[in-house]
Write a protein that holds these residues in place. Structure first.
Motif, short mmCIF file in Angstrom:
data_model
loop_
_atom_site.label_atom_id
_atom_site.label_comp_id
_atom_site.label_asym_id
_atom_site.label_seq_id
_atom_site.Cartn_x
_atom_site.Cartn_y
_atom_site.Cartn_z
N THR A 1 -16.14 -2.75 -2.02
CA THR A 1 -15.65 -3.65 -0.97
C THR A 1 -14.96 -2.89 0.15
O THR A 1 -15.15 -3.18 1.33
N THR A 2 -14.14 -1.91 -0.23
CA THR A 2 -13.39 -1.14 0.75
C THR A 2 -14.34 -0.48 1.75
O THR A 2 -14.14 -0.57 2.98
N HIS B 1 -6.06 -8.47 0.83
CA HIS B 1 -5.89 -7.17 0.18
C HIS B 1 -5.83 -6.10 1.27
O HIS B 1 -6.42 -6.27 2.34
N ALA C 1 -7.45 -3.63 1.66
CA ALA C 1 -8.81 -3.24 2.06
C ALA C 1 -9.33 -4.08 3.21
O ALA C 1 -10.23 -3.66 3.94
N THR D 1 -10.51 -13.18 2.94
CA THR D 1 -10.90 -13.10 1.54
C THR D 1 -11.43 -14.45 1.07
O THR D 1 -11.05 -15.50 1.59
N ASN E 1 -6.71 -11.83 -4.56
CA ASN E 1 -6.53 -11.07 -5.79
C ASN E 1 -5.10 -11.19 -6.30
O ASN E 1 -4.85 -10.99 -7.49
N ASP F 1 -14.50 -11.17 2.27
CA ASP F 1 -14.22 -10.24 1.19
C ASP F 1 -14.41 -11.02 -0.12
O ASP F 1 -13.56 -11.83 -0.49
N ALA G 1 -14.65 -9.78 -3.23
CA ALA G 1 -14.39 -8.95 -4.41
C ALA G 1 -13.95 -9.78 -5.62
O ALA G 1 -14.37 -9.50 -6.75
N GLN G 2 -13.13 -10.81 -5.38
CA GLN G 2 -12.61 -11.60 -6.51
C GLN G 2 -13.36 -12.92 -6.68
O GLN G 2 -12.99 -13.73 -7.53
N SER H 1 -17.59 -5.57 -4.86
CA SER H 1 -17.59 -4.30 -5.61
C SER H 1 -18.29 -4.48 -6.95
O SER H 1 -18.03 -5.46 -7.65
N HIS I 1 -17.80 -2.70 -9.69
CA HIS I 1 -16.96 -2.49 -10.88
C HIS I 1 -16.18 -3.73 -11.30
O HIS I 1 -15.83 -3.89 -12.47
N LYS I 2 -15.90 -4.61 -10.34
CA LYS I 2 -15.21 -5.86 -10.72
C LYS I 2 -16.18 -6.86 -11.32
O LYS I 2 -15.81 -7.76 -12.04
N1 PMP Z 1 -10.51 -7.03 -1.80
C1 PMP Z 1 -10.00 -7.67 -2.84
C2 PMP Z 1 -9.68 -9.13 -2.76
C3 PMP Z 1 -9.76 -6.95 -4.02
O1 PMP Z 1 -9.24 -7.57 -5.09
C4 PMP Z 1 -10.07 -5.57 -4.08
C5 PMP Z 1 -9.82 -4.75 -5.32
N2 PMP Z 1 -8.55 -4.94 -5.90
C6 PMP Z 1 -10.62 -4.98 -2.95
C7 PMP Z 1 -10.83 -5.74 -1.83
C8 PMP Z 1 -10.99 -3.54 -2.93
O2 PMP Z 1 -12.05 -3.29 -3.78
P1 PMP Z 1 -12.50 -1.79 -4.11
O3 PMP Z 1 -11.26 -1.05 -4.50
O4 PMP Z 1 -13.45 -1.96 -5.24
O5 PMP Z 1 -13.15 -1.25 -2.88
#
Ligand code: PMP
Length: 407
Positions: free
Chosen positions: A95-96, A124, A126, A172, A176, A201, A203-204, A224, A226-227
């Motif tokens: 995501t970052t 976040h 990011a 987002t 998160n 975003d 990611a969550q 991402s 990995h999540k």
């Molecule tokens: N956005 C959100 C809402 C997240 O929870 C996270 C990871 N904690 C990120 C972005 C960043 O993801 P990554 O570290 O996998 O790039």
């Protein structure tokens, strides 16, 4: 009741079946990183054992197989997000990197001096820092949609925040830190009414419920691997084709070109234009396997399980004296964030760890949001498809221990 056979799911995740500090592991930190089912571990090993070679280059069979595996994973991500075309999916580190890519390509092209970038107080880091960097580089201004005491975005003033200078709205899908689910579809509609493109975003979000980028009508969507119970080091950026095609490249190097002379380079088509250098092919293969795994279980069934468990966790934690839950928004997903009177979240996390219970404590890379709530840190338990009521009960028992220690 949820239709998800959690006992069977748990059997698919080898890492869960271990003791930590002499206690059975209770993993409640999936918002930081999800665990991996055997199918993902096998897919990665299979790629390196049988198909490994560089992609998009060789005429030889292994290179062909690696390319097929990589592009096959892209097609799985397309289907997962319901994007129209596979070329709208760019593989990134996570995501970052996806957000940095958009900020440094779309952003540098379209955001100029005096322009505005709109984000929210839920973000976040990011989805804050890349925009701060862009605004600093371009002489633009960063603005925030505020959050209320429940952890919901305050949308009354949104139309005033979307000005003729707003070049992008980045927000987002799920917080998160609080679990707030943002009504993305409505925000996209209101932003588009003013001609403002939207980056989400995710990611969550993708870990908990089905996401359809065409239904949302967002312009960019990032997540991402990995999540999502896939490997670290891989993620995806969805972008609408017309936008991606008009964007300058991100990094320069091999694979992102059609031809290079000493003077000039002709850039490759999308998505390869944004994928300079050798990609994480095994990572993409692992991500594809994670998507297959989730779709095999049924994403609606996962969503129902996650919602039921969240309700149970909120009820159970709310019953522990001294515990205060943060975030009472209209719609929530995946995490319970809490503080305990006079006890530092770090101490909560340390005592829980001795009980085998893994949670996250700190600012959750959302320091501006913590400031809105007047706290420096929280304790956060996050839930995934392999978590059970017994896991939540272990957390609650641990919190009673915390109270005893500090009594
Ligand atoms: N956005 C959100 C809402 C997240 O929870 C996270 C990871 N904690 C990120 C972005 C960043 O993801 P990554 O570290 O996998 O790039």
């Amino acid at each position: 009741t949820s239709g998800l056979d959690v006992a069977r799911v748990r059997a698919d995740f080898p890492i869960l079946h271990q003791e930590v500090r002499g206690r059975p592991l209770v993993y409640l930190d999936s918002a930081a990183s999800g665990q991996k089912p055997q199918a993902v571990l096998d897919a990665i090993a299979h790629f390196y054992t049988h198909d490994n070679a560089n992609v998009h280059r060789g005429v030889h069979l292994l290179s062909e197989r690696a390319t097929e595996a990589f592009e096959g994973a892209r097609e799985k991500v397309r289907r997962f997000l319901n994007a129209r075309e596979a070329q709208e999916i760019v593989f990134v580190r996570g995501t970052t990197e996806a957000i940095n890519l958009v900020a440094q390509t779309f952003g540098r092209k379209h955001v100029g001096p005096g322009d505005e970038v709109l984000i929210t107080e839920l973000e976040h880091h990011a989805n804050i820092v890349p925009w701060q960097m862009l605004c600093e580089q371009q002489g633009a201004q960063l603005k925030y949609v505020p959050v209320d005491a429940h952890g919901d975005l305050v949308l009354e003033g949104l139309d005033a925040l979307l000005t003729p200078r707003t070049r992008i709205l980045a927000l987002t899908h799920v917080s998160n830190a609080l679990g707030t689910v943002v009504p993305v579809k409505e925000l996209v509609r209101r932003a588009h009414a003013k001609g403002v493109p939207v980056l989400v975003d995710g990611a969550q979000a993708v870990t908990h419920f089905p996401v359809d980028v065409q239904a949302l009508d967002c312009d960019f969507y990032a997540f991402s691997g990995h999540k999502l119970f896939g490997p670290m080091g891989i993620g995806a950026l969805y972008g609408k084709k017309a936008l991606l095609e008009a964007m300058p490249p991100y990094q320069g190097g091999g694979d992102m070109i059609l031809s290079v002379t000493m003077e000039k380079t002709v850039y490759n088509r999308i998505p390869h234009r944004f994928e300079a250098g050798t990609p994480d092919v095994a990572g993409a293969v692992g991500l594809g396997a994670a998507i297959d795994y989730l779709e095999g279980l049924g994403r609606e069934a996962i969503a129902a399980h996650d919602q039921a468990l969240l309700a149970y966790a909120e009820g159970a934690l709310g019953g522990v004296p001294g515990v205060r839950l943060l975030g009472h928004g209209r719609e929530r997903s995946g995490v319970v964030s809490f503080v305990m009177q006079d006890i530092h979240p770090h101490d909560i996390g340390t005592i829980l760890d001795r009980e085998g219970v893994a949670i996250r404590t700190g600012h959750h890379c959302a320091q501006p949001l913590m400031k809105c709530f007047g706290v420096a840190a929280t304790a956060r338990a996050s839930l995934a498809l392999y978590n059970t009521r017994e896991d939540v009960d272990a957390l609650v028992a641990g919190l009673h221990k915390v109270r005893e220690v500090f009594a």
